[in-house]
Write a protein that holds these residues in place. Structure first.
Motif, PDB file in Angstrom:
ATOM      1  N   PRO A 143       0.789  -1.241   0.000  1.00 30.06           N
ATOM      2  CA  PRO A 143       0.000   0.000   0.000  1.00 30.06           C
ATOM      3  C   PRO A 143       0.816   1.283   0.000  1.00 30.06           C
ATOM      4  CG  PRO A 143      -0.885  -1.577   1.577  1.00 30.06           C
ATOM      5  CD  PRO A 143       0.419  -2.128   1.112  1.00 30.06           C
ATOM      6  N   PHE A 144       2.135   1.201   0.266  1.00 27.40           N
ATOM      7  CA  PHE A 144       2.946   2.420   0.312  1.00 27.40           C
ATOM      8  C   PHE A 144       4.033   2.431  -0.769  1.00 27.40           C
ATOM      9  CE2 PHE A 144       1.217   1.679   4.535  1.00 27.40           C
ATOM     10  CZ  PHE A 144       0.545   2.882   4.733  1.00 27.40           C
ATOM     11  N   SER A 145       3.846   1.605  -1.796  1.00 24.78           N
ATOM     12  CA  SER A 145       4.834   1.531  -2.877  1.00 24.78           C
ATOM     13  C   SER A 145       4.586   2.627  -3.917  1.00 24.78           C
ATOM     14  CB  SER A 145       4.761   0.160  -3.562  1.00 24.78           C
ATOM     15  OG  SER A 145       4.993  -0.884  -2.655  1.00 24.78           O
ATOM     16  N   ASN A 146       5.618   3.430  -4.186  1.00 26.97           N
ATOM     17  CA  ASN A 146       5.562   4.436  -5.265  1.00 26.97           C
ATOM     18  C   ASN A 146       4.303   5.298  -5.195  1.00 26.97           C
ATOM     19  OD1 ASN A 146       7.972   3.319  -6.458  1.00 26.97           O
ATOM     20  ND2 ASN A 146       6.702   1.669  -7.270  1.00 26.97           N
ATOM     21  N   LEU A 147       4.018   5.804  -4.019  1.00 22.46           N
ATOM     22  CA  LEU A 147       2.769   6.540  -3.815  1.00 22.46           C
ATOM     23  C   LEU A 147       2.695   7.818  -4.656  1.00 22.46           C
ATOM     24  CD1 LEU A 147       1.970   6.249   0.003  1.00 22.46           C
ATOM     25  CD2 LEU A 147       0.601   5.441  -1.910  1.00 22.46           C
ATOM     26  N   GLU A 148       3.778   8.593  -4.682  1.00 25.21           N
ATOM     27  CA  GLU A 148       3.723   9.861  -5.415  1.00 25.21           C
ATOM     28  C   GLU A 148       3.483   9.624  -6.898  1.00 25.21           C
ATOM     29  OE1 GLU A 148       6.122   8.983  -3.325  1.00 25.21           O
ATOM     30  OE2 GLU A 148       6.487  10.594  -1.869  1.00 25.21           O
ATOM     31  N   GLU A 149       4.184   8.645  -7.465  1.00 25.47           N
ATOM     32  CA  GLU A 149       4.009   8.327  -8.878  1.00 25.47           C
ATOM     33  C   GLU A 149       2.587   7.845  -9.160  1.00 25.47           C
ATOM     34  OE1 GLU A 149       5.688   5.151 -12.217  1.00 25.47           O
ATOM     35  OE2 GLU A 149       6.465   5.115 -10.170  1.00 25.47           O
ATOM     36  N   SER A 150       2.071   7.004  -8.288  1.00 24.49           N
ATOM     37  CA  SER A 150       0.718   6.472  -8.486  1.00 24.49           C
ATOM     38  C   SER A 150      -0.334   7.560  -8.342  1.00 24.49           C
ATOM     39  CB  SER A 150       0.457   5.337  -7.491  1.00 24.49           C
ATOM     40  OG  SER A 150       1.343   4.262  -7.722  1.00 24.49           O
ATOM     41  N   PHE A 151      -0.108   8.484  -7.397  1.00 25.12           N
ATOM     42  CA  PHE A 151      -1.040   9.602  -7.258  1.00 25.12           C
ATOM     43  C   PHE A 151      -1.063  10.447  -8.530  1.00 25.12           C
ATOM     44  CE2 PHE A 151      -1.635  14.127  -6.215  1.00 25.12           C
ATOM     45  CZ  PHE A 151      -2.956  14.076  -5.776  1.00 25.12           C
ATOM     46  N   GLN A 152       0.093  10.660  -9.130  1.00 27.16           N
ATOM     47  CA  GLN A 152       0.150  11.419 -10.373  1.00 27.16           C
ATOM     48  C   GLN A 152      -0.639  10.716 -11.475  1.00 27.16           C
ATOM     49  OE1 GLN A 152       1.152  14.534  -9.284  1.00 27.16           O
ATOM     50  NE2 GLN A 152       2.105  14.641 -11.297  1.00 27.16           N
ATOM     51  N   MET A 153      -0.616   9.396 -11.464  1.00 27.78           N
ATOM     52  CA  MET A 153      -1.378   8.643 -12.458  1.00 27.78           C
ATOM     53  C   MET A 153      -2.878   8.727 -12.203  1.00 27.78           C
ATOM     54  SD  MET A 153       0.665   5.079 -13.027  1.00 27.78           S
ATOM     55  CE  MET A 153       2.311   4.984 -13.716  1.00 27.78           C
ATOM     56  N   GLU A 154      -3.280   8.437 -10.961  1.00 24.27           N
ATOM     57  CA  GLU A 154      -4.705   8.323 -10.648  1.00 24.27           C
ATOM     58  C   GLU A 154      -5.363   9.668 -10.367  1.00 24.27           C
ATOM     59  OE1 GLU A 154      -6.224   5.229  -8.276  1.00 24.27           O
ATOM     60  OE2 GLU A 154      -4.519   3.887  -8.584  1.00 24.27           O
ATOM     61  N   GLU A 155      -4.559  10.667  -9.993  1.00 22.35           N
ATOM     62  CA  GLU A 155      -5.080  11.997  -9.661  1.00 22.35           C
ATOM     63  C   GLU A 155      -6.169  11.917  -8.588  1.00 22.35           C
ATOM     64  OE1 GLU A 155      -4.165  14.486 -13.647  1.00 22.35           O
ATOM     65  OE2 GLU A 155      -6.156  13.582 -13.567  1.00 22.35           O
ATOM     66  N   ASN A 156      -5.911  11.042  -7.630  1.00 20.70           N
ATOM     67  CA  ASN A 156      -6.883  10.806  -6.582  1.00 20.70           C
ATOM     68  C   ASN A 156      -6.165  10.114  -5.427  1.00 20.70           C
ATOM     69  OD1 ASN A 156      -9.775  10.851  -5.829  1.00 20.70           O
ATOM     70  ND2 ASN A 156      -9.520   8.638  -5.737  1.00 20.70           N
ATOM     71  N   PHE A 157      -6.684  10.282  -4.214  1.00 19.56           N
ATOM     72  CA  PHE A 157      -6.138   9.520  -3.097  1.00 19.56           C
ATOM     73  C   PHE A 157      -6.336   8.034  -3.381  1.00 19.56           C
ATOM     74  CE2 PHE A 157      -6.804  13.662  -1.164  1.00 19.56           C
ATOM     75  CZ  PHE A 157      -5.625  13.826  -0.440  1.00 19.56           C
ATOM     76  N   LEU A 158      -5.344   7.236  -3.056  1.00 19.55           N
ATOM     77  CA  LEU A 158      -5.276   5.865  -3.554  1.00 19.55           C
ATOM     78  C   LEU A 158      -5.902   4.861  -2.588  1.00 19.55           C
ATOM     79  CD1 LEU A 158      -1.616   6.521  -4.400  1.00 19.55           C
ATOM     80  CD2 LEU A 158      -3.251   5.913  -6.168  1.00 19.55           C
ATOM     81  N   SER A 159      -6.516   3.831  -3.154  1.00 15.99           N
ATOM     82  CA  SER A 159      -7.029   2.746  -2.327  1.00 15.99           C
ATOM     83  C   SER A 159      -5.861   1.931  -1.778  1.00 15.99           C
ATOM     84  CB  SER A 159      -7.954   1.830  -3.134  1.00 15.99           C
ATOM     85  OG  SER A 159      -7.193   0.979  -3.971  1.00 15.99           O
ATOM     86  N   SER A 160      -6.119   1.159  -0.738  1.00 13.50           N
ATOM     87  CA  SER A 160      -5.038   0.369  -0.124  1.00 13.50           C
ATOM     88  C   SER A 160      -4.612  -0.806  -1.003  1.00 13.50           C
ATOM     89  CB  SER A 160      -5.489  -0.146   1.249  1.00 13.50           C
ATOM     90  OG  SER A 160      -6.692  -0.867   1.134  1.00 13.50           O
ATOM     91  N   THR A 161      -5.346  -1.073  -2.087  1.00 14.08           N
ATOM     92  CA  THR A 161      -4.981  -2.168  -3.005  1.00 14.08           C
ATOM     93  C   THR A 161      -4.531  -1.645  -4.367  1.00 14.08           C
ATOM     94  OG1 THR A 161      -7.294  -2.413  -3.710  1.00 14.08           O
ATOM     95  CG2 THR A 161      -6.549  -3.797  -1.887  1.00 14.08           C
ATOM     96  N   PHE A 162      -4.194  -0.360  -4.443  1.00 13.97           N
ATOM     97  CA  PHE A 162      -3.824   0.210  -5.742  1.00 13.97           C
ATOM     98  C   PHE A 162      -2.624  -0.508  -6.346  1.00 13.97           C
ATOM     99  CE2 PHE A 162      -0.686   2.352  -3.168  1.00 13.97           C
ATOM    100  CZ  PHE A 162       0.392   2.529  -4.017  1.00 13.97           C
ATOM    101  N   TYR A 163      -1.715  -0.997  -5.507  1.00 13.59           N
ATOM    102  CA  TYR A 163      -0.499  -1.647  -6.001  1.00 13.59           C
ATOM    103  C   TYR A 163      -0.828  -2.884  -6.826  1.00 13.59           C
ATOM    104  CZ  TYR A 163      -1.425  -4.814  -2.121  1.00 13.59           C
ATOM    105  OH  TYR A 163      -2.030  -5.709  -1.272  1.00 13.59           O
ATOM    106  N   MET A 164      -1.875  -3.606  -6.423  1.00 11.94           N
ATOM    107  CA  MET A 164      -2.271  -4.788  -7.179  1.00 11.94           C
ATOM    108  C   MET A 164      -2.902  -4.390  -8.508  1.00 11.94           C
ATOM    109  SD  MET A 164      -2.293  -7.998  -7.529  1.00 11.94           S
ATOM    110  CE  MET A 164      -1.841  -8.676  -5.927  1.00 11.94           C
ATOM    111  N   ASN A 165      -3.693  -3.338  -8.478  1.00 12.64           N
ATOM    112  CA  ASN A 165      -4.305  -2.859  -9.711  1.00 12.64           C
ATOM    113  C   ASN A 165      -3.233  -2.434 -10.712  1.00 12.64           C
ATOM    114  OD1 ASN A 165      -6.655  -2.329 -11.222  1.00 12.64           O
ATOM    115  ND2 ASN A 165      -6.550  -0.163 -10.732  1.00 12.64           N
TER     116      ASN A 165
END
Length: 629
Positions: A328-350
């Motif tokens: 759940p805390f892997s590459n959070l900044e990069e993922s936020f830039q992609m999703e443009e939203n606060f991330l779910s705790s399973t975003f890494y699997m998605n």
């Protein structure tokens, strides 16, 4: 499938290409098959192209015809119907892009053109003769459209980052985005940037004389369009619409994928896709979240059900995804830039699933997401709602059926399916039960922060399921949820197809008698009945469902030390002083279970993961010079 963008200098200054290039650079990942721009006096428009459907090969956007110029992101489903209006023969239609059909519709019907369009679309049309902009999103909001408006400039783009790249500084953080993240009760047209807004589904926007106007052109409501006397006719119609919803999102000449979980919803879409693709002698690529084959823990995954689906559908090419080494805390900044939203705790699997789909060059990725909102709703409150509506005979018939199927007394069924949903029962339960935290409602946000939004959080609290879903569709909440998947998939160069959110299906469900969701004394009976003989029996009859990411709770447990570091770090102090209750986290962080238990303890872990994710994102925005006022 495209990304659209542009701006209008309302002060009359010439449009400078440097600002257009800033937007294009921010959304360059969308230009898989090229990007194009158009400038005229004080107006600039652009388009990034991704070829998914046959008509996309003929897109040349922005498209200028006479005094009108359009940039669009669209998949128009009623192309044949529009062709008859415009007297296009089959050959001409085959080479006519969707943007041209939209522009011709606008030429014929003006702003009422949206009433004649079906599918997923977002577009902007500039009328240089009348100095007028007209923009619209489809009925549900499948295609996103974000904008910024000031006295000097109007900016729009398919992604928030594109708008932010060109808008004047500074940027202000929108506190309400945290209410959306923790409660799913935000205002749908707002984003994490206080000055950037979404044009929600079923809306049009006009810009004339420097002023914008937003109008709702469509609402979902029961119209009586669907009415059958026999149950079988309802099932046949629902099945037909589901097949149609899948087929119109399908281009068998492109690699097709699906996120297959082994549950009812994704299995239903997979079996329909497999059948349709089999007729074309095409494969279906499936991507599934699982544990390692040699996993030693007590966690379980859906591999058994996924393999059952694979045996029934021989054209499925299966990819199992473990997402090892992430959490759940892997590459959070990069993922936020992609999703443009606060991330779910399973975003890494998605993200891991999307990465594998991209490796297989998938261009359309299907999902069974969203079924349990309505299409495959469990019907937990259906009997209570029937009683409230005065359908006592139907309600008691269903309770007798549940008594038989679940081998429970009628009194037990009555207590669980009616009494437990009454307001007086809920009040009594609050009085007599021990004081304990209900983590489905409790968050780790400060009470003083949440109190500012108490009215909003209570919104829709007394709605029945049908009314609630209609409200969430009409206010744009469902569309915003869907459009986030769409933009994330676009980052991986593929379209997002979620048939269970189809407009035609929603219209049928608005007319569908309530008892169909629990007919025969079985929860989720609508999808079970229409998919009988299509889904594998083992899946169609299953009543259990494991988490999307089977080790999520364990990975949260493993990262709890990181959360402790965050809450004790001076550089994060403004976050915990203002938004997140540090004391509440400290009191519960050691209660996170190390494995999935299926109890409320799991939700403690999810809430604390939310807190850590939100903290990192807020710090990232602060480092990006966002102002927290």
């Amino acid at each position: 499938m495209s990304a659209l963008f542009g701006f209008i200098n309302k002060n009359g200054k010439p449009a400078e290409k440097v600002f257009l290039n800033k937007i294009l650079q921010a959304v360059s990942h969308r230009a898989t098959d090229g990007s194009f721009s158009w400038l005229h006096h004080n107006v600039a428009m652009g388009n990034c192209r991704l070829i998914v459907y046959p008509q996309h090969h003929f897109e040349q956007q922005p498209l200028e015809i006479g005094h009108l110029t359009i940039t669009a992101d669209a998949r128009i489903d009623n192309r044949n119907e529009l062709a008859s209006y415009f007297e296009l023969d089959r050959h001409l239609l085959s080479i006519t892009p969707d943007s041209q059909l939209i522009l011709q519709a606008y030429q014929k019907w003006g702003q009422k053109c949206v009433d004649h369009l079906e599918g997923g679309f977002a577009f902007a049309i500039w009328d240089k003769q009348n100095q007028h902009l007209f923009a619209a999103t489809d009925h549900i909001g499948f295609r996103p459209f974000f904008y910024y408006d000031s006295p000097d400039v109007f900016i729009f783009c398919s992604e928030i980052k594109g708008v932010v790249a060109a808008k004047p500084l500074p940027n202000y953080f929108n506190d309400e985005s945290l209410i959306e993240y923790f409660y799913r009760k935000g205002t749908p047209n707002q984003t994490y940037n206080k000055e950037v807004f979404a044009l929600c589904g079923g809306n049009t926007l006009t810009l004339q004389n420097g002023n914008i106007s937003i109008n709702k052109y469509w609402n979902l409501e029961s119209t009586g369009k669907y009415s059958f006397k026999r149950d079988e006719d309802w099932y046949d119609c629902t099945r037909e619409l589901l097949y149609r919803a899948v087929e119109k999102r399908l281009n068998p000449d492109m690699p097709i994928g699906i996120k297959l979980s082994g549950g009812l919803d994704s299995t239903s879409i997979a079996c329909i896709l497999s059948e349709l693709l089999m007729k074309k002698n095409k494969p279906l690529y499936a991507f599934s979240s699982v544990l390692p084959i040699d996993h030693k823990g007590i966690e379980k995954d859906e591999r058994n059900y996924i393999e059952i689906v694979g045996r029934q559908c021989p054209n499925i090419i299966q990819t199992y995804v473990e997402a090892s080494g992430t959490g759940p805390f892997s590459n959070l900044e990069e993922s936020f830039q992609m999703e443009e939203n606060f991330l779910s705790s399973t975003f890494y699997m998605n993200r891991a699933l999307l990465h594998e789909a991209k490796e297989k060059k998938i261009r359309i990725l299907f999902s069974g997401f969203g079924g349990d909102y309505w299409f495959s709703w469990k019907g937990s409150s259906a009997i209570y709602e029937l009683m409230q509506q005065g359908y006592y005979r139907n309600a008691f018939r269903l309770m007798h059926q549940f008594s038989k199927t679940e081998q429970q007394s009628l009194l037990h069924i009555f207590r669980g399916m009616y009494i437990s949903h009454t307001s007086w029962y809920k009040r009594l339960r609050e009085i007599f039960r021990e004081k304990e935290t209900n983590w489905t409602e409790q968050t780790t946000l400060h009470k003083h922060f949440v109190e500012n939004y108490s009215t909003q959080i209570d919104r829709h609290s007394n709605y029945d399921n049908t009314t609630l879903i209609q409200a969430l569709i009409n206010d744009g909440s469902i569309g915003r949820m869907k459009s986030r998947f769409y933009n994330l998939n676009s980052t991986y160069k593929m379209d997002s197809a979620i048939p269970l959110f189809d407009k035609d299906i929603f219209e049928l469900l608005s007319d569908l008698p309530l008892y169909f969701f629990v007919n025969g004394g079985c929860k989720r009976s609508l999808i079970r009945n229409i998919m009988e003989g299509i889904n594998p029996p083992e899946v169609n009859k299953r009543k259990d469902k494991l988490p999307f990411s089977p080790e999520c709770v364990k990975r949260i447990y493993g990262d709890r030390g990181l959360v402790k570091q965050l809450i004790n770090s001076p550089s994060y102090s403004f976050i915990f002083d203002r938004y997140i209750d540090k004391k509440l986290i400290n009191n519960h962080i050691d209660n996170i279970p190390c494995v999935y238990t299926g109890t409320s303890d799991d939700i403690i872990g999810l809430r604390i993961a939310q807190s850590g994710i939100a903290s990192v994102v807020l710090k990232h925005l602060s480092d990006s010079n966002y102002i927290f006022d």
